[in-house]
Design a protein around this motif. Structure first.
Motif, short mmCIF file in Angstrom:
data_model
loop_
_atom_site.label_atom_id
_atom_site.label_comp_id
_atom_site.label_asym_id
_atom_site.label_seq_id
_atom_site.Cartn_x
_atom_site.Cartn_y
_atom_site.Cartn_z
N THR A 58 -9.04 5.05 8.82
CA THR A 58 -9.23 4.39 7.53
C THR A 58 -8.87 2.91 7.61
O THR A 58 -9.60 2.05 7.09
N LEU A 59 -7.76 2.61 8.26
CA LEU A 59 -7.35 1.21 8.42
C LEU A 59 -8.35 0.46 9.29
O LEU A 59 -8.74 -0.67 8.98
N LEU B 50 -11.44 -0.46 7.31
CA LEU B 50 -11.21 -1.62 6.44
C LEU B 50 -11.27 -2.91 7.26
O LEU B 50 -11.93 -3.88 6.87
N GLN B 51 -10.60 -2.92 8.40
CA GLN B 51 -10.59 -4.12 9.24
C GLN B 51 -12.00 -4.47 9.72
O GLN B 51 -12.41 -5.64 9.68
N ILE C 71 0.84 -1.19 0.00
CA ILE C 71 0.00 0.00 0.00
C ILE C 71 0.89 1.25 0.00
O ILE C 71 1.92 1.28 0.67
N GLU D 41 -5.54 8.21 8.94
CA GLU D 41 -5.04 6.92 8.46
C GLU D 41 -5.49 5.78 9.37
O GLU D 41 -5.91 4.71 8.90
N LYS E 116 -2.98 7.14 -1.44
CA LYS E 116 -3.04 6.17 -0.35
C LYS E 116 -4.47 6.02 0.17
O LYS E 116 -4.97 4.90 0.35
N PHE F 219 1.18 -2.49 4.84
CA PHE F 219 0.01 -1.61 4.79
C PHE F 219 0.38 -0.15 4.99
O PHE F 219 -0.44 0.73 4.82
N TYR G 84 -7.12 2.68 -0.02
CA TYR G 84 -7.86 2.09 1.10
C TYR G 84 -9.36 2.14 0.88
O TYR G 84 -10.09 1.19 1.22
N GLU G 85 -9.86 3.22 0.32
CA GLU G 85 -11.30 3.34 0.08
C GLU G 85 -11.79 2.30 -0.92
O GLU G 85 -12.84 1.66 -0.72
N LEU H 128 -10.29 -0.52 -1.61
CA LEU H 128 -10.12 -1.83 -0.99
C LEU H 128 -11.27 -2.13 -0.03
O LEU H 128 -11.80 -3.25 0.00
N THR H 129 -11.67 -1.14 0.73
CA THR H 129 -12.78 -1.31 1.66
C THR H 129 -14.07 -1.62 0.92
O THR H 129 -14.87 -2.48 1.35
#
Length: 285
Positions: A199-200, A203-204, A127, A196, A145, A171, A149-150, A152-153
């Motif tokens: 955002t992470l 996703l999780q 990433i 950040e 970046k 990541f 993430y967006e 991917l989510t």
């Protein structure tokens, strides 16, 4: 290597791995696979991963040292290379099947590769780091970046959580206070800023993923997988970040072997190392 581990590796090399045995998965930002191929061989010989996912291979797909991986006993490969920069790969003792790669890099960089092994979908990511300024309007690298993430989510939200899935790689976000050397200072530095971390975490949560390292070593224990080259003695400076992650989906988390997740920080002590250390976990398959 223990006799049991050595014996298991023998059966894997013979293609005889059966259900009920254990698969060791490793992720490592190698920072040039050709430059550090001897270190990769040493790590494989000493730690016996069955699946090794690499980031920042820094070579084109045709330049990837396939012969060396065959000699290591990891002949099954998926490589997404790029000249001079980026690049990701999966190397395995076991045959690999095609998997739908979560391609989410809007700039088309070689940052995503995937494969299915022993019934597990492995998604490997490098990433973007995001530059120096944590502002999407002022810094295109940071916007890249966040966009990564967006997207991917959004993809993860459509996945069946019961499917055995691993999300692994660099990541480039250290999410917890125990994942940085100084939370107050790093909260202003790209890799640990509030936007950040949020955002992470989003996703999780979207995928219901388990963070295998934090499940074994809960906060507030300090963990790090990356240390800057600027420090002559990385242990003495003690300014590490946990940027490298292995996550498992709800359909796979029960297969994580207790107390096996670890960061191999001693590898960072080897001659001319990557600035990242490998992370491993064992899975019952």
């Amino acid at each position: 290597m223990s006799p049991a581990r050595s014996g298991r590796a023998f059966f894997i090399q013979r293609g005889l791995l059966q259900r009920g045995m254990t698969l060791r998965l490793a992720t490592w930002n190698i920072n040039s696979v050709r430059l550090r191929i001897d270190q990769v061989a040493r790590f494989v010989a000493e730690r016996a991963p069955d699946v090794l996912v690499l980031q920042e291979i820094k070579c084109t797909t045709d330049q990837f040292p396939r012969g060396a991986f065959e000699e290591m006993g990891l002949p099954h490969l998926r490589v997404a290379g790029q000249k001079g920069w980026h690049g990701v790969a999966i190397a395995s003792r076991l045959p690999l099947e095609d998997s739908d790669t979560f391609q989410v890099c809007k700039l088309g960089h070689a940052r995503c590769v995937s494969a299915r092994v022993a019934g597990i979908d492995v998604q490997n990511f490098y990433i973007p780091a995001g530059g120096d300024v944590p502002d999407r309007a002022l810094n295109p690298k940071f916007d890249h970046k966040m966009d990564f993430y967006e997207q991917l989510t959004a993809i993860v939200a459509k996945q069946d959580k019961a499917r055995p899935l691993v999300m692994a790689g660099d990541f480039n976000i250290a999410p917890g206070e125990g994942d940085v050397f100084n939370h107050r200072y790093m909260s202003k530095i790209v890799s640990h800023t509030p936007i950040e971390v949020e955002t992470l975490n989003r996703l999780q949560a979207t995928g219901g993923f388990a963070d295998v390292l934090r499940d074994r070593f809960p906060e507030p224990q300090k963990l790090a997988s990356w240390w800057s080259y600027r420090a002559a003695d990385f242990r003495k400076s003690n300014r590490g970040l946990r940027l490298d992650h292995i996550w498992t989906s709800p359909g796979l988390t029960s297969a994580v072997v207790k107390d096996t997740a670890r960061i191999h920080d001693d590898v960072r002590e080897w001659d001319r190392p990557s600035d990242h250390a490998p992370v491993t976990v064992d899975l019952d398959v």
